[in-house]
Design an enzyme around this catalytic site. Structure first.
Site, PDB file in Angstrom:
ATOM      1  N   ARG A   1      -3.983  -9.938   4.858  1.00 57.25           N
ATOM      2  CA  ARG A   1      -4.336  -9.992   3.438  1.00 57.25           C
ATOM      3  C   ARG A   1      -3.131  -9.512   2.639  1.00 57.25           C
ATOM      4  O   ARG A   1      -2.752  -8.349   2.742  1.00 57.25           O
ATOM      5  CB  ARG A   1      -5.565  -9.116   3.177  1.00 57.25           C
ATOM      6  CG  ARG A   1      -6.057  -9.102   1.741  1.00 57.25           C
ATOM      7  CD  ARG A   1      -7.276  -8.201   1.612  1.00 57.25           C
ATOM      8  NE  ARG A   1      -7.750  -8.139   0.239  1.00 57.25           N
ATOM      9  CZ  ARG A   1      -7.227  -7.361  -0.698  1.00 57.25           C
ATOM     10  NH1 ARG A   1      -6.230  -6.556  -0.414  1.00 57.25           N
ATOM     11  NH2 ARG A   1      -7.706  -7.365  -1.914  1.00 57.25           N
TER      12      ARG A   1
ATOM     13  N   LYS B   1       0.819  -1.216   0.000  1.00 57.36           N
ATOM     14  CA  LYS B   1       0.000   0.000   0.000  1.00 57.36           C
ATOM     15  C   LYS B   1       0.852   1.265   0.000  1.00 57.36           C
ATOM     16  O   LYS B   1       2.029   1.265   0.328  1.00 57.36           O
ATOM     17  CB  LYS B   1      -0.993  -0.036   1.158  1.00 57.36           C
ATOM     18  CG  LYS B   1      -2.163  -0.948   0.780  1.00 57.36           C
ATOM     19  CD  LYS B   1      -3.363  -0.821   1.641  1.00 57.36           C
ATOM     20  CE  LYS B   1      -4.465  -1.744   1.090  1.00 57.36           C
ATOM     21  NZ  LYS B   1      -5.461  -2.074   2.095  1.00 57.36           N
TER      22      LYS B   1
HETATM   23  C1  7PJ Z   1      -8.295  -4.320   1.393  1.00 60.80           C
HETATM   24  C2  7PJ Z   1      -9.341  -5.112   0.937  1.00 60.80           C
HETATM   25  C3  7PJ Z   1      -8.050  -4.252   2.811  1.00 60.80           C
HETATM   26  C4  7PJ Z   1      -9.884  -5.785   3.071  1.00 60.80           C
HETATM   27  C5  7PJ Z   1      -8.402  -4.140  -0.736  1.00 60.80           C
HETATM   28  C6  7PJ Z   1      -5.373  -3.145  -2.160  1.00 60.80           C
HETATM   29  C7  7PJ Z   1      -6.695  -2.513  -2.297  1.00 60.80           C
HETATM   30  N1  7PJ Z   1     -10.131  -5.848   1.756  1.00 60.80           N
HETATM   31  N2  7PJ Z   1      -9.392  -4.987  -0.413  1.00 60.80           N
HETATM   32  N3  7PJ Z   1      -8.874  -5.011   3.587  1.00 60.80           N
HETATM   33  N4  7PJ Z   1      -7.702  -3.732   0.337  1.00 60.80           N
HETATM   34  N5  7PJ Z   1     -10.637  -6.491   3.922  1.00 60.80           N
HETATM   35  O1  7PJ Z   1      -5.220  -4.335  -1.923  1.00 60.80           O
HETATM   36  O2  7PJ Z   1      -4.385  -2.365  -2.308  1.00 60.80           O
HETATM   37  O3  7PJ Z   1      -7.165  -3.563   3.325  1.00 60.80           O
HETATM   38  S1  7PJ Z   1      -8.083  -3.661  -2.376  1.00 60.80           S
END
Ligand code: 7PJ
Length: 288
Positions: free
Chosen positions: A255, A221
């Protein structure tokens, strides 16, 4: 603690790694629909070989400023991958804000709905509540992906994120969704400045008082780019550092894009006894 999902009751006594599977034209770019699904399924197998515990399948980019994807397009991207991945024997999460995508994926047998909109879209709560064992991740976001980075402001970002998540937890309970189905996420990068995101990491243990496991997404990020000065393709070390810190601060699910490296890093800290996922805020030893 446990996370109840459609087919699996996931034991969160150790942190779990959720591998990101983006089914968007920019991620598997051969333009052909079947080719996209096949490439995404190969990516699923790769992440499982690297040690992913959960797969998170998404067909809509939620990067800051990203354009929305039409429903039919998102269904066409996501459903074949869910269908194909059901046989892999691991929990499948679907990253979507659209109730119809949630419903169709859950009908196929998906295990978890991961909603960056915390089931606030009309019909989203009902879609999840209609499946009595489906897991859900509720994420905090200020604004929406198109506008969220336009000067986000908080008096106390941790308190405001906690209040929001506590409120959504109550709404889900009232709709008959058992606590054990719910995981909470402060939403790193979603309507937050670099300083807000870092404060959420430093004070993450306060969110454990919500009483549900935390899922954290720091992978690649922009806050990591701001801190290290590195482009998105060069943020592996920063991502590992953030994932470990989040785990040490009590995160139950991470994640990530880079599953193999994250799994190794967690093994080292786990072997040293540095990663107890706390049962309660009072019994944990977080970094302060
Ligand atoms: C997240 C997500 C996060 C959850 C994305 C990226 C953007 N779902 N989906 N938490 N980020 N739960 O991966 O840069 O931080 S998409």
């Amino acid at each position: 603690m446990f996370w109840q999902t459609t087919r699996f009751r996931i034991d969160l006594a150790r942190p779990r790694v959720m591998g990101i599977v983006n089914v968007t034209p920019d991620s598997f770019s051969d333009g052909g629909r079947l080719g996209d699904a096949a490439a995404a399924l190969r990516h699923c197998e790769q992440l499982l070989a690297e040690g992913a515990d959960i797969l998170d399948i998404g067909g809509e980019s939620s990067r800051p400023g990203a354009a929305p994807v039409p429903l039919a397009e998102e269904l066409a991207r996501v459903l074949p991958v869910v269908q194909g991945a059901l046989g892999f024997g691991v929990p499948l999460s679907v990253d979507t804000v659209k109730p119809e995508v949630m419903r169709r994926a859950l009908e196929l047998g998906a295990d978890i709905v991961n909603d960056i909109g915390a089931l606030l879209a009309p019909g989203a709560l009902e879609a999840v509540a209609a499946f009595p064992r489906a897991g859900v991740c509720l994420m905090h976001m200020r604004g929406d992906p198109a506008t969220m980075q336009q000067r986000p402001a908080y008096d106390d970002v941790v308190a405001e994120v906690a209040d929001f998540l506590a409120g959504r937890l109550q709404v889900l309970r009232a709709a008959g969704v058992d606590d054990e189905r719910i995981v909470l996420d402060p939403g790193i990068g979603f309507g937050k400045t670099v300083e807000h995101n870092l404060e959420l990491l430093r004070r993450q243990p306060e969110l454990l008082a919500l009483g549900r496991p935390l899922l954290l997404g720091w992978s690649r990020k922009s806050t990591l780019g701001a801190v290290t000065g590195r482009a998105v393709g060069e943020r592996l070390a920063g991502s590992i550092a953030a994932a470990l810190a989040a785990a040490r601060q009590g995160a139950a699910v991470l994640r990530v894009h880079d599953v193999a490296a994250t799994v190794d890093a967690l093994k080292v800290w786990g072997a040293a006894g540095l990663l107890p996922v706390p049962e309660s805020p009072a019994t944990r030893g977080a970094i302060r």
